[in-house]
Design a protein around this motif. Structure first.
Motif, PDB file in Angstrom:
ATOM      1  N   THR A 189     -14.253 -51.021 -32.369  1.00 36.40           N
ATOM      2  CA  THR A 189     -14.488 -52.459 -32.523  1.00 36.40           C
ATOM      3  C   THR A 189     -13.447 -53.059 -33.474  1.00 36.40           C
ATOM      4  N   LYS A 190     -12.820 -52.199 -34.303  1.00 34.98           N
ATOM      5  CA  LYS A 190     -11.754 -52.671 -35.181  1.00 34.98           C
ATOM      6  C   LYS A 190     -10.432 -52.191 -34.613  1.00 34.98           C
ATOM      7  N   VAL A 191      -9.424 -53.062 -34.593  1.00 39.28           N
ATOM      8  CA  VAL A 191      -8.141 -52.672 -34.003  1.00 39.28           C
ATOM      9  C   VAL A 191      -7.160 -52.198 -35.074  1.00 39.28           C
ATOM     10  N   LYS A 192      -6.977 -53.001 -36.119  1.00 37.33           N
ATOM     11  CA  LYS A 192      -5.870 -52.739 -37.026  1.00 37.33           C
ATOM     12  C   LYS A 192      -6.281 -53.030 -38.466  1.00 37.33           C
ATOM     13  N   ASP A 193      -5.937 -52.115 -39.359  1.00 36.18           N
ATOM     14  CA  ASP A 193      -6.171 -52.354 -40.780  1.00 36.18           C
ATOM     15  C   ASP A 193      -5.008 -51.710 -41.530  1.00 36.18           C
TER      16      ASP A 193
END
Ligand code: 6R9
Length: 657
Positions: A61-65
């Motif tokens: 659900t998270k793409v990029k950090d």
């Protein structure tokens, strides 16, 4: 007609595309520009879509950090996704292409039969290998060293590790036992997988006895799994296990272990400008997404094509473009055990004809060596299946590019000059077939999501004019980027993020021309590129000074017609020692055994003294100039402690051109 986004995400399921009659490229020029814009303006949306290339056990659900801030560098992609890399490279293809060839193995000796390994065969063999690893006590997160010839078991072992969540680290079979031992200890490996011998170019390297020598310096608990490739004589100890025997007993199914996207997939040691090689860490979800995407788009790979990357799996090119990228795409990939010139200089082309190769990917050093053998060995073979040619590893000189284009590609095959690094996981700068007007010697344009910038090397200020020359940095992350140096995150930050704040520093210099195309001018640090292999000058120096008769050594690169760069060593002997041809030979052999044949100095110059600043720093700039036979332009030597040293070095220089 597909939308552009669909066109470039179709690798996930290519079963509906059928055989390609016309070769509309996956990306044309207009699509490249609009899609590149999209990838930069909304990276989250772009990479979210690309993440769909893979099968996820739990979708992300998270793409990029990402943070490139010194002291706080952190790179995460798809961080809450769960997947298994081996299942993505094998299991998901079984229903639609179980009987399709996954790997064509071409042995060193052309008289030996090639193997066609289907996806079903691959599944069975990888599961067996995975069960053998588990039986030997290997668990999720454990490190396994691979020191193998280019045989199918190398791919099985990589994928078996991925299947059970172990982290593989491949050591190129050309490295010495000392280098192998350092890497086993460096990542605290539980197991080494090797072979009795590695056949290459009609000769055999004794991998098992090298491994035995390496293991003398490792913990007793390290086990050794041996693949019998030649059946050659080896010693056998308590820690050794016979792969064939264990595989016979092993079950041929093994459930893939669910892995987090950011769990490490592999460590690969590579040379830097200082110290010993560092363990580059790549993780699972982002790396595979990027390897798969670049494999499909850069080579314009279409379903049913036969893809050949001539690298060894001991280098990153072999990881991304023999194994992970092609297999994630359900491709047919060739694994070649031999060398370009055995039994003769026609071997590459014989293999292209035999297996109807569509995309061929090699290094400029190989092209130059084959060009020297003339056109006849190429013209002997039918190369009409070739569609795209590629190069990697070092800048390609226009003469070699033109030969590759006209003699090999018959002027019909776009050449993709792919610039990238062990650290980048996949291509960052490259032309795209059918989308880019080619320029010989230029890696040309950024891949999707890549933001190259040219900085002034001294001030670190970005040069924003179209035409620019300076150091090459990247302003933002991409999913295939390395995450850390194994066991030393501080070194990771210091090496790549400390010189130019807020950027990833590549170590390469470059020029951007009036069209905005990039030309790599080579390393700006103390890394040299010998036959496309990275070598730290510091590593060679420390090997030389470890010899009892050597007092001091300085190593630089110099232009070499075939290798691109050769290794030039200045050696100062201990007091009372006299130079001799025998000692020169001895030092060459010494470096071979300390590091490996690729590190052997091409030229050794006896140096009564080395040019140093008054503070004792060796002035490499001067040594480089002398090695290049360009001593007329030595620049400012006024800071030298003893200027006379330079005259002696010039007088006795080894590389008179
Ligand atoms: C993939 C690989 C990386 C270094 C890199 C650069 C040089 C690679 C190049 C190229 C000019 C190209 N390099 N590709 N230079 N044109 N197309 O080679 O990884 O072994 O880590 O080497 O190789 O200097 O920084 P790696």
């Amino acid at each position: 007609m597909d939308t552009v986004e669909e066109t470039i995400t179709r690798a996930k399921d290519t079963s509906d595309t059928g055989p390609q009659t016309t070769r509309t490229p996956h990306v044309n020029a207009a699509q490249y520009h609009s899609l590149y814009e999209a990838s930069i303006s909304d990276p989250e949306a772009f990479w979210s879509k690309q993440g769909e290339r893979l099968d996820w056990i739990t979708p992300f659900t998270k793409v990029k950090d990402v943070s490139f801030d010194l002291g706080n560098v952190s790179i995460k992609w798809y961080e809450d996704g769960v997947l298994n890399v081996a299942a993505n490279c094998i299991d998901r293809h079984l229903a639609t292409r179980g009987d399709q060839t996954a790997i064509i193995w071409e042995p060193d000796d052309p008289a030996e039969a090639a193997l066609h390994i289907t996806y079903k065969d691959l599944h069975r063999n990888v599961c067996k290998m995975a069960n053998v690893l588990e039986e030997l006590g290997v668990r999720k997160g454990d490190r396994v060293i691979l020191y193998l010839p280019m045989i199918p078991e190398a791919a099985y072992a990589m994928l078996a590790c991925a299947r059970i969540g172990a982290i593989h680290s491949i050591v190129f079979a050309g490295f010495s036992s000392d280098a192998l031992g350092a890497r086993i200890n460096g990542c605290d490996a539980k197991l080494v997988i090797t072979a009795d011998e590695a056949p290459r170019g009609g000769r055999k390297t004794a991998l098992k006895s090298n491994t035995d020598a390496a293991l003398l310096h490792c913990k007793d608990s390290v086990k050794c799994l041996v693949v019998k490739r030649t059946g050659g004589q080896t010693t056998w100890t308590d820690r050794d296990y016979d792969y064939a025997e264990m595989a016979l007993e092993a079950d041929d199914t093994c459930a893939p272990v669910p892995m987090n996207a950011e769990d490490p997939l592999f460590i690969l040691y590579t040379s830097g400008s200082t110290g010993q090689p560092k363990g580059v860490v790549h993780t699972s979800g982002g790396y595979l997404t990027y390897a798969a995407m670049t494999h499909e788009i850069t080579f314009d790979y279409h379903d049913g094509d036969v893809f050949w990357c001539t690298a060894d799996v001991g280098w990153v090119t072999g990881h991304s473009y023999i194994v992970y990228g092609p297999l994630a795409n359900g491709a047919t990939t060739i694994m070649f055990e031999g060398v370009p010139t055995y039994p003769d200089a026609g071997r590459f082309w014989a293999v292209c004809e035999k297996h109807k190769v569509n995309q061929f990917y090699t290094a400029p050093t190989a092209i130059r060596a084959l060009m020297a053998a003339g056109n006849e060995p190429v013209e002997r073979y039918d190369l009409s299946d070739l569609k795209v040619l590629g190069t990697v590893g070092e800048p390609i000189n226009p003469e070699a590019w033109n030969w590759y284009n006209t003699v090999v590609g018959k002027g019909k095959c776009p050449i993709v000059d792919t610039w990238w690094q062990t650290e980048t996981g996949g291509h960052l700068l490259t032309p795209l077939p059918g989308a880019t007007e080619l320029k010989p010697g230029s890696a040309q344009q950024p891949f999707f999501g890549i933001q190259p910038k040219v900085l002034d090397p001294q001030s670190g200020v970005e040069i924003t004019t179209t035409e620019a020359e300076g150091v090459l940095v990247l302003a933002d992350s991409w999913p295939g980027q390395m995450r850390t140096v194994w066991g030393d995150h501080e070194r990771f930050e210091k090496t790549y993020f400390s010189d130019y704040k807020g950027y990833y520093f590549t170590g390469d210099g470059c020029r951007r021309d009036a069209d905005g195309d990039y030309w790599i001018t080579g390393r700006v640090d103390d890394v040299i590129n010998v036959s496309g292999h990275r070598m730290g000058t510091a590593e060679v120096e420390s090997a030389l000074v470890a010899h009892a008769r050597v007092a001091e050594a300085a190593v630089v690169g110099y232009p070499h017609d075939i290798k691109g760069q050769g290794i030039y060593a200045y050696v100062t002997l201990m007091n009372g020692e006299t130079p001799s041809p025998e000692l020169r030979k001895e030092l060459e052999t010494w470096v071979r055994t300390e590091i490996g044949p690729i590190a052997k100095p091409d030229l050794i110059q006896w140096a009564p003294g080395l040019p140093k600043t008054r503070s004792g720093k060796i002035m490499r700039r001067i040594l480089r100039k002398i090695a290049e036979d360009d001593y007329a332009s030595l620049g400012d030597t006024s800071t030298l402690a003893e200027p006379a040293v330079v005259d002696d070095l010039i007088e006795n220089r080894m590389n008179r051109r």
